[in-house]
Design a protein around this motif. Structure first.
Motif, PDB file in Angstrom:
ATOM      1  N   PRO A 134      46.397  90.091 -23.128  1.00 58.04           N
ATOM      2  CA  PRO A 134      45.505  90.319 -21.966  1.00 58.04           C
ATOM      3  C   PRO A 134      46.333  89.910 -20.829  1.00 58.04           C
ATOM      4  CG  PRO A 134      44.450  88.577 -23.183  1.00 58.04           C
ATOM      5  CD  PRO A 134      45.730  89.248 -24.155  1.00 58.04           C
ATOM      6  N   LEU A 135      47.140  88.900 -20.751  1.00 60.19           N
ATOM      7  CA  LEU A 135      47.726  88.300 -19.512  1.00 60.19           C
ATOM      8  C   LEU A 135      48.829  89.155 -19.026  1.00 60.19           C
ATOM      9  CD1 LEU A 135      48.323  84.435 -20.143  1.00 60.19           C
ATOM     10  CD2 LEU A 135      46.763  85.475 -18.602  1.00 60.19           C
ATOM     11  N   VAL A 136      49.492  89.751 -20.206  1.00 56.95           N
ATOM     12  CA  VAL A 136      50.272  90.701 -19.680  1.00 56.95           C
ATOM     13  C   VAL A 136      49.586  92.260 -19.098  1.00 56.95           C
ATOM     14  CG1 VAL A 136      52.185  92.612 -20.664  1.00 56.95           C
ATOM     15  CG2 VAL A 136      52.121  90.192 -21.500  1.00 56.95           C
ATOM     16  N   ARG A 137      48.719  92.394 -19.730  1.00 57.36           N
ATOM     17  CA  ARG A 137      47.632  93.593 -19.241  1.00 57.36           C
ATOM     18  C   ARG A 137      47.242  93.232 -17.606  1.00 57.36           C
ATOM     19  NH1 ARG A 137      45.276  94.405 -24.463  1.00 57.36           N
ATOM     20  NH2 ARG A 137      43.489  93.260 -23.710  1.00 57.36           N
ATOM     21  N   LEU A 138      46.709  91.858 -17.571  1.00 55.85           N
ATOM     22  CA  LEU A 138      46.278  91.496 -15.934  1.00 55.85           C
ATOM     23  C   LEU A 138      47.584  91.661 -15.135  1.00 55.85           C
ATOM     24  CD1 LEU A 138      44.038  88.395 -16.960  1.00 55.85           C
ATOM     25  CD2 LEU A 138      43.343  90.744 -16.151  1.00 55.85           C
ATOM     26  N   ARG A 139      48.738  91.025 -15.433  1.00 52.16           N
ATOM     27  CA  ARG A 139      49.794  91.648 -14.458  1.00 52.16           C
ATOM     28  C   ARG A 139      50.062  92.864 -14.237  1.00 52.16           C
ATOM     29  NH1 ARG A 139      53.079  87.361 -12.849  1.00 52.16           N
ATOM     30  NH2 ARG A 139      52.439  86.092 -14.507  1.00 52.16           N
ATOM     31  N   TYR A 140      50.086  93.608 -15.168  1.00 51.63           N
ATOM     32  CA  TYR A 140      50.465  94.992 -15.069  1.00 51.63           C
ATOM     33  C   TYR A 140      49.368  95.860 -14.279  1.00 51.63           C
ATOM     34  CZ  TYR A 140      51.354 100.090 -16.139  1.00 51.63           C
ATOM     35  OH  TYR A 140      51.383 101.313 -16.103  1.00 51.63           O
ATOM     36  N   ARG A 141      48.106  95.413 -14.549  1.00 46.87           N
ATOM     37  CA  ARG A 141      47.234  95.982 -13.634  1.00 46.87           C
ATOM     38  C   ARG A 141      47.029  95.608 -12.244  1.00 46.87           C
ATOM     39  NH1 ARG A 141      42.166  96.099 -18.156  1.00 46.87           N
ATOM     40  NH2 ARG A 141      43.014  97.863 -19.493  1.00 46.87           N
ATOM     41  N   LEU A 142      47.614  94.435 -12.099  1.00 42.93           N
ATOM     42  CA  LEU A 142      47.340  93.561 -10.582  1.00 42.93           C
ATOM     43  C   LEU A 142      48.701  94.352  -9.729  1.00 42.93           C
ATOM     44  CD1 LEU A 142      46.739  91.598  -8.651  1.00 42.93           C
ATOM     45  CD2 LEU A 142      48.408  90.038  -9.579  1.00 42.93           C
ATOM     46  N   GLU A 143      49.630  94.763 -10.554  1.00 39.71           N
ATOM     47  CA  GLU A 143      50.627  95.650  -9.835  1.00 39.71           C
ATOM     48  C   GLU A 143      50.107  97.120  -9.388  1.00 39.71           C
ATOM     49  OE1 GLU A 143      53.356  94.730  -8.533  1.00 39.71           O
ATOM     50  OE2 GLU A 143      52.963  92.485  -9.552  1.00 39.71           O
ATOM     51  N   LEU A 144      48.966  97.682 -10.133  1.00 43.03           N
ATOM     52  CA  LEU A 144      48.726  99.070 -10.122  1.00 43.03           C
ATOM     53  C   LEU A 144      47.596  98.959  -9.223  1.00 43.03           C
ATOM     54  CD1 LEU A 144      49.497 100.413 -13.620  1.00 43.03           C
ATOM     55  CD2 LEU A 144      50.863 100.473 -11.583  1.00 43.03           C
ATOM     56  N   LEU A 145      47.019  97.830  -8.770  1.00 45.86           N
ATOM     57  CA  LEU A 145      45.737  97.920  -8.156  1.00 45.86           C
ATOM     58  C   LEU A 145      45.904  98.814  -6.792  1.00 45.86           C
ATOM     59  CD1 LEU A 145      44.014  94.327  -8.468  1.00 45.86           C
ATOM     60  CD2 LEU A 145      43.176  96.570  -9.284  1.00 45.86           C
ATOM     61  N   GLU A 146      44.952  99.791  -6.514  1.00 40.81           N
ATOM     62  CA  GLU A 146      44.858 100.639  -5.086  1.00 40.81           C
ATOM     63  C   GLU A 146      43.563 100.403  -4.821  1.00 40.81           C
ATOM     64  OE1 GLU A 146      46.170 104.430  -5.874  1.00 40.81           O
ATOM     65  OE2 GLU A 146      48.295 104.138  -6.396  1.00 40.81           O
ATOM     66  N   PRO A 147      43.173 100.206  -3.360  1.00 39.02           N
ATOM     67  CA  PRO A 147      44.346  99.509  -2.606  1.00 39.02           C
ATOM     68  C   PRO A 147      44.786  98.280  -3.085  1.00 39.02           C
ATOM     69  CG  PRO A 147      42.195  99.139  -1.545  1.00 39.02           C
ATOM     70  CD  PRO A 147      41.900 100.069  -2.774  1.00 39.02           C
ATOM     71  N   ALA A 148      46.008  98.155  -2.723  1.00 38.35           N
ATOM     72  CA  ALA A 148      46.687  96.736  -3.260  1.00 38.35           C
ATOM     73  C   ALA A 148      46.047  95.613  -2.273  1.00 38.35           C
ATOM     74  CB  ALA A 148      48.055  96.745  -2.669  1.00 38.35           C
ATOM     75  N   PRO A 149      45.809  94.394  -3.224  1.00 43.99           N
ATOM     76  CA  PRO A 149      45.157  93.260  -2.618  1.00 43.99           C
ATOM     77  C   PRO A 149      45.919  92.725  -1.537  1.00 43.99           C
ATOM     78  CG  PRO A 149      45.970  92.710  -4.724  1.00 43.99           C
ATOM     79  CD  PRO A 149      46.298  94.099  -4.545  1.00 43.99           C
ATOM     80  N   ALA A 150      45.401  91.997  -0.669  1.00 43.48           N
ATOM     81  CA  ALA A 150      46.267  90.974   0.392  1.00 43.48           C
ATOM     82  C   ALA A 150      47.084  90.373  -0.535  1.00 43.48           C
ATOM     83  CB  ALA A 150      45.191  90.447   1.135  1.00 43.48           C
ATOM     84  N   ASP A 151      48.264  90.000   0.510  1.00 43.70           N
ATOM     85  CA  ASP A 151      49.073  89.158  -0.184  1.00 43.70           C
ATOM     86  C   ASP A 151      48.735  87.709  -0.672  1.00 43.70           C
ATOM     87  OD1 ASP A 151      50.880  91.056   0.177  1.00 43.70           O
ATOM     88  OD2 ASP A 151      51.848  90.324   2.186  1.00 43.70           O
ATOM     89  N   LYS A 152      47.692  87.236   0.141  1.00 49.62           N
ATOM     90  CA  LYS A 152      47.360  85.909  -0.186  1.00 49.62           C
ATOM     91  C   LYS A 152      46.183  85.978  -1.683  1.00 49.62           C
ATOM     92  CE  LYS A 152      44.211  82.119   1.706  1.00 49.62           C
ATOM     93  NZ  LYS A 152      43.532  81.743   2.735  1.00 49.62           N
TER      94      LYS A 152
END
Length: 442
Positions: free
Chosen positions: A226-244
């Motif tokens: 699930p950690l790998v999936r979380l990191r992958y989905r974090l990269e695919l989020l639209e709209p992208a979250p703020a840098d912070k």
């Protein structure tokens, strides 16, 4: 076996001697007393007649009569004054009363001649001499019998001792991490029940440790997915979250991955069967080469190394020692202010020490043992701020114990001082030549 045999043998001999002394006392009180009275009866009539006859003639004729009786009886007869008798006051009074005294020291009979201060002495009598020698014969017999008891005791104890040594060897192997060690005592052994219980315990222990390792590996594997999936989905989020926000999420994911790696490391270090990769290293040179890496852990701190010029050679698992020192230095950097000292010393020809001293707030003396337990954090807020999870010092302790040493929190005027003490000569019979490839540096 010698100590156990000696204890058991002395116990048997003590009981045997007590019984022999009791029987001897009863014999002396009954048989010897009866024998003495019988002997007194035999010589009583003769002595009474002879002393009465001596009393009726002048003392000048006594030597001739005594000589004639000696020739006829083939016994030595002579006289002596009452004051010359080597007897106690009670025995002297016994003689004065007209009784016969038996003196076993010289095997003689003695009786006072009536109406005189003289004592008639008959002896030495062969029978009394034999009784005197009989005491030594009985004593020798008791000694020989006591020594002969050692043979059956040894024959009885030897199989028990062999089974106990077999059980002890299995317990030692189990304590050294050989979880497949079994006593395997024969069913005819008197310790068969104990050996069977030990084998069941060892099997249960092996199953528990194996199950714990499988559980830890399974949990780590399931958490990584699930950690790998979380990191992958974090990269695919639209709209992208703020840098912070993205940085905060990535920080939390990295913290979880770090926690998993630390848990796996601690679990593997506490496996009794963990092999070590043994190499010989000169510690002073190793510490000087590692100084730059330790300095990099604390950019705002000054890391000072102090080690003797004399070469210090050590044989052990260098990767694990490096991991332990990295953890101690990282801990000192997190909780210190400006300076960290690393001190390498030779305590004795058989031991050296590696100490890490910081200038932080230190640790209370009452927490000196508790701080090495896993997941123990003495200051929850501080560890959350500095990123600690409470496994670093537990890992250090496990590594040091694998090498037969100890780690402790030593008294210090300022900050905390952690000291690793390791033997120079490691018992290589306990270890193999490989190490776990999953034990990584963090």
């Amino acid at each position: 076996m010698r100590h156990l045999f000696t204890q058991f043998y002395l116990l048997v001999i003590a009981c045997f001697l007590a019984a022999a002394l009791l029987m001897g006392g009863i014999y002396q009180f009954t048989a010897e007393r009866t024998g003495n009275r019988y002997l007194e009866g035999l010589v009583q009539d003769f002595l009474d007649r002879f002393t009465q006859e001596l009393a009726t003639v002048p003392q000048s004729q006594w030597p001739d009569k005594i000589h004639n009786f000696s020739q006829r009886l083939h016994l030595s007869l002579h006289t002596a004054t009452l004051d010359e008798q080597p007897l106690s006051r009670e025995d002297i009074a016994f003689l004065q009363a007209g009784n016969i005294a038996i003196v076993e020291d010289d095997a003689t009979f003695r009786q006072r001649i009536p109406n005189s201060n003289m004592v008639l002495i008959i002896g030495p009598v062969p029978y009394l001499s034999f009784r005197q020698e009989q005491h030594w014969l009985i004593l020798g017999f008791i000694i020989v019998l006591g020594l002969s008891l050692a043979v059956p005791i040894l024959l009885w104890m030897r199989p028990h001792w062999r089974d106990m040594r077999q059980l002890e060897a299995a317990a030692t192997r189990l304590g050294n991490g050989e979880l497949d060690a079994r006593a395997a005592l024969d069913n005819s052994s008197s310790l068969a029940t104990l050996g069977m219980t030990f084998d069941q315990m060892a099997q249960r222990l092996q199953q528990l440790i194996s199950g714990r390792k499988q559980l830890t590996d399974a949990i780590a594997h399931e958490l990584r997915t699930p950690l790998v999936r979380l990191r992958y989905r974090l990269e695919l989020l639209e709209p992208a979250p703020a840098d912070k926000d993205k940085a905060a999420l990535e920080h939390d994911i990295e913290a979880l991955e770090f926690l998993i790696e630390e848990m796996l490391t601690y679990s593997r270090l506490n496996q009794p069967e963990l092999p070590l990769k043994l190499t010989e290293v000169e510690l002073g040179q190793w510490a000087r080469e590692r100084l730059a890496d330790w300095q990099a852990q604390g950019a705002n701190h000054q890391v000072i190394l102090s080690c003797p010029q004399t070469p210090l050679f050590w044989r052990g698992d260098l990767r694990l020692l490096t991991r332990a020192m990295d953890n101690l230095v990282g801990n000192a950097v997190r909780h210190g202010h400006r300076e960290v000292q690393i001190i390498l010393t030779q305590d004795s020809p058989e031991q050296f020490s590696l100490a890490v001293q910081d200038d932080g707030p230190g640790v209370a003396a009452k927490e000196a043992d508790r701080i090495f337990e896993p997941f123990v954090r003495l200051d929850e807020s501080r560890d959350r701020r500095t990123g600690g999870i409470g496994l670093g010092l537990a890992i250090v302790r496990s590594i040091v114990q694998l090498h037969g040493g100890k780690v402790s929190l030593q008294p210090s005027q300022q900050g905390a001082r952690f000291c690793i003490q390791l033997p120079v000569h490691l018992d290589t019979n306990r270890y193999q030549s490989n190490t776990d490839p999953d034990l990584r540096h963090t």
